[in-house]
Scaffold this active site. Structure first.
Site, mmCIF file in Angstrom:
data_model
loop_
_atom_site.group_PDB
_atom_site.id
_atom_site.type_symbol
_atom_site.label_atom_id
_atom_site.label_comp_id
_atom_site.label_asym_id
_atom_site.label_seq_id
_atom_site.Cartn_x
_atom_site.Cartn_y
_atom_site.Cartn_z
ATOM 1 N N SER A 162 0.827 -1.304 -0.098
ATOM 2 C CA SER A 162 0.074 -0.015 0.079
ATOM 3 C C SER A 162 0.830 1.172 0.103
ATOM 4 C CB SER A 162 -1.003 -0.187 1.346
ATOM 5 O OG SER A 162 -1.553 1.208 1.428
ATOM 6 N N TYR A 175 -1.696 -0.655 10.331
ATOM 7 C CA TYR A 175 -1.747 -0.857 8.892
ATOM 8 C C TYR A 175 -0.558 -0.353 8.128
ATOM 9 C CZ TYR A 175 -4.136 -1.428 4.440
ATOM 10 O OH TYR A 175 -4.365 -1.886 2.900
#
Ligand code: NAD
Length: 279
Positions: A162, A175
């Site tokens: 990501s 995350y």
């Protein structure tokens, strides 16, 4: 140059989700047989049927958890018997948890009255969940599904990272750190496997507007971008969100022989977000 994708066998984890269901379709469009691995059995069963109907290429839904080695070993048996030896692995299962997300971007003095919204309110349980799903959930399927590739000295693994892996985004501490770990592991494994004919790379998607995050990025009533949505667009030089379909070219490139000398890279697909300093 032939891509060599046709008739290969790919395992896609998280295939029941927004991004990886599109990835599975793009593989099928290239003649790749797909094993759709997800804890959501219904979603992957339905997707497999859709793929077979639309692309006339074998696709099977295989319920398994990326956190449970026994279920992955069981899945591998099914995949080998129905599709044959595995050539590609896409590690797509991943996601965040609200338990490891702060309520405010930056802590200020006034937050001393409400520490729950800051770093101090974050739960270790959330960190465990997010690291398990994104990091261990990449390692375990790789341990199980890459063995076929190692044995035949040929194959390609693509991890789904990501944008937050390069520089953390506000609020989503766990995350961001877990995806940074995915990048690091991608490089580590690429070196480890480099003499065994198996390449390991990753894609770092930028901001995609999907059903899951639409409510965070656009106002439900007016359809206008939220404050976070405005920030994202202002920091994306192309001034728009990406779509899951726009990840496909990079995925097919990383799996195919077009990238035969490419291993250990994490490719941003982000409309320029990671290149832009904001000035
Ligand atoms: P999604 O929530 O739509 O899909 C995730 C899928 O993973 C779901 O089908 C879910 O059932 C499955 N899953 C969850 N736990 C599992 C487990 N233990 N075992 C097997 N499957 C499990 O998410 P998405 O938006 O499609 O994201 C896919 C990947 O892309 C993730 O790794 C995510 O972190 C990454 N990503 C997403 C975005 C975005 O904007 N959506 C941006 C960058 C990166």
């Amino acid at each position: 140059m032939d891509t060599n994708l046709n008739n290969k066998v790919a395992v896609v984890t998280g295939a029941g989700g927004v991004i990886c269901s599109e990835m599975a379709k793009s593989l099928a469009a290239m003649g790749v047989k797909t094993a759709l691995v997800d804890i959501n059995a219904e979603a992957v069963e339905k997707l497999a049927q859709e793929i077979e109907k639309e692309f006339k290429v074998t696709s099977i839904g295989v319920p398994a958890s990326v956190l449970d080695k026994d279920s992955l070993l069981e899945a591998k048996k099914i995949i080998n018997s129905k599709l044959g030896s595995i050539d590609y692995l896409i590690n797509g299962a991943g996601g965040n948890s609200p338990l490891a997300t702060s309520g405010v971007d930056q802590m200020v003095d006034a937050d001393m009255e409400n520490l729950d919204e800051t770093f101090f309110g974050m739960k270790m349980e959330g960190f465990d969940k997010v690291f398990d799903l994104n990091f261990k959930g990449t390692i375990l399927p790789t341990m199980v599904f890459s063995m076929d590739m190692i044995e035949k000295k040929e194959g390609s693994i693509v991890n789904v990272s990501s944008m937050n892996s390069y520089r953390p985004l506000t609020r989503i501490a766990a995350y961001s750190a877990a995806k940074a770990a995915v990048n690091n592991f991608t490089q580590w494994l690429s070196v480890h496997f480099s003499k065994m004919g198996v390449r390991v790379n990753a894609i770092a998607p930028g901001f995609l507007l999907t059903n899951q995050n639409r409510f965070l990025l656009t106002d439900e009533e007016t359809g206008e971008p939220t404050a976070r949505g405005v920030k994202i667009i202002n920091n994306t030089p192309m001034e728009r969100y990406g779509t899951p379909q726009e990840l496909q070219g990079t995925l097919l490139y990383l799996l195919s022989d077009w990238s035969a000398f490419v291993t250990g890279v994490v490719i941003p697909v982000d409309g320029g977000f990671s290149a832009y300093s904001g000035v």
